[in-house]
Enzyme design. Structure first.
Site, mmCIF file in Angstrom:
data_model
loop_
_atom_site.group_PDB
_atom_site.id
_atom_site.type_symbol
_atom_site.label_atom_id
_atom_site.label_comp_id
_atom_site.label_asym_id
_atom_site.label_seq_id
_atom_site.Cartn_x
_atom_site.Cartn_y
_atom_site.Cartn_z
ATOM 1 N N ASN A 177 45.918 112.919 51.432
ATOM 2 C CA ASN A 177 45.301 111.908 52.297
ATOM 3 C C ASN A 177 46.257 111.423 53.381
ATOM 4 O OD1 ASN A 177 47.082 110.296 50.868
ATOM 5 N ND2 ASN A 177 45.523 108.953 49.970
ATOM 6 N N HIS A 186 49.424 110.284 52.925
ATOM 7 C CA HIS A 186 50.393 109.245 52.570
ATOM 8 C C HIS A 186 51.800 109.821 52.515
ATOM 9 C CE1 HIS A 186 49.747 110.383 48.151
ATOM 10 N NE2 HIS A 186 51.044 110.421 48.270
ATOM 11 N N GLU A 242 49.723 104.298 51.409
ATOM 12 C CA GLU A 242 48.370 104.846 51.424
ATOM 13 C C GLU A 242 47.728 104.634 52.798
ATOM 14 O OE1 GLU A 242 47.409 106.640 49.101
ATOM 15 O OE2 GLU A 242 47.851 105.853 47.104
#
Length: 240
Positions: free
Chosen positions: A135, A137, A142
């Site tokens: 994703n 990160h 995050e």
């Protein structure tokens, strides 16, 4: 940003280790920012080999880890403290007092976070090693994490917990929180080495290198750093 594309994981690990070995030869007192997870294990194995061959020493090196789970004692096999000792520290001559990881004691969390932030301001990594999540990160920053963040406690997304499930027996065993260096802390490093392998990282790698700089893909901020080396295998580079 320098992008190096290698054939496979083994070549990625070899290329990354060459960079680290050259740094330690030039600067035996280097400060290293270290990462955990499966990606850097090959790198660490190569560094152990270089140490055993008397090519480098870690006796004057300081290390600061990116992150640590909250809720796991350091003695737990999957704490990052245990990971680093198992895969690197127990096999080289680094001094235990020069090894630094975020403290994961909930009772002293605020003070420990402040102390780690201040320690990293005084000990800016000469090289920060990173992986990248599917994703986007880096560390445990995050999507949506502020680019202005220093060390902080973070609630881990379900996606990240599922990605880390391979180290545990059941999703309920995967910690839900962690302490991580923030983006601002990472970007202060003098040089950054990001390693990525596998097709599952290809989209995140493409967006990191060619996409917009946005907090929805934290790794994209690396476009703004003046000394980044990205080492990829062919699968991770397949969308470039």
């Amino acid at each position: 940003m320098q992008v190096i594309i290698c054939k496979d994981y083994e070549e990625v690990s070899q290329e990354a280790s060459r960079l680290v070995v050259n740094l330690l030869r030039k600067n035996p007192r280097a400060i290293l920012g270290l990462a955990t997870g499966s990606t850097p294990i090959g790198l660490y194995q190569n560094l152990i080999r270089a140490y055993n061959n008397n090519e480098i020493s870690f006796k004057d090196v300081k290390s600061f880890n990116l992150d640590e789970y909250l809720g796991l004692p350091r003695t737990h096999a999957e704490s990052f403290y245990s990971f680093m000792h198992r895969h690197l520290f127990d096999h080289i001559d680094i001094k235990e007092e020069n090894v630094h990881l975020p403290n994961n004691d909930e009772d002293t969390l605020k003070k420990d976070i402040n102390d780690y932030t201040e320690a990293l301001k005084k000990n800016v990594p000469d090289l920060q090693i990173l992986g990248i999540g599917a994703n986007g990160h880096i560390g445990f920053n995050e999507p949506g994490s502020s680019f202005d963040s220093e060390t902080f406690a973070v609630d881990l997304t379900l996606k990240t917990r599922i990605d880390n499930l391979r180290f545990f027996n059941h999703i309920d065993e995967v910690p839900t929180r962690a302490v991580t260096m923030g983006i601002k802390t990472i970007m202060r490093s003098r040089q950054i080495l990001l390693m990525a392998t596998g097709e599952g990282k290809a989209e995140a790698v493409m967006k990191m290198i060619k996409g917009s700089v946005t907090e929805t893909l934290p790794a994209s901020i690396l476009q703004k750093h003046n000394n980044v080396v990205v080492i990829l295998d062919e699968l991770a580079a397949s969308r470039l």
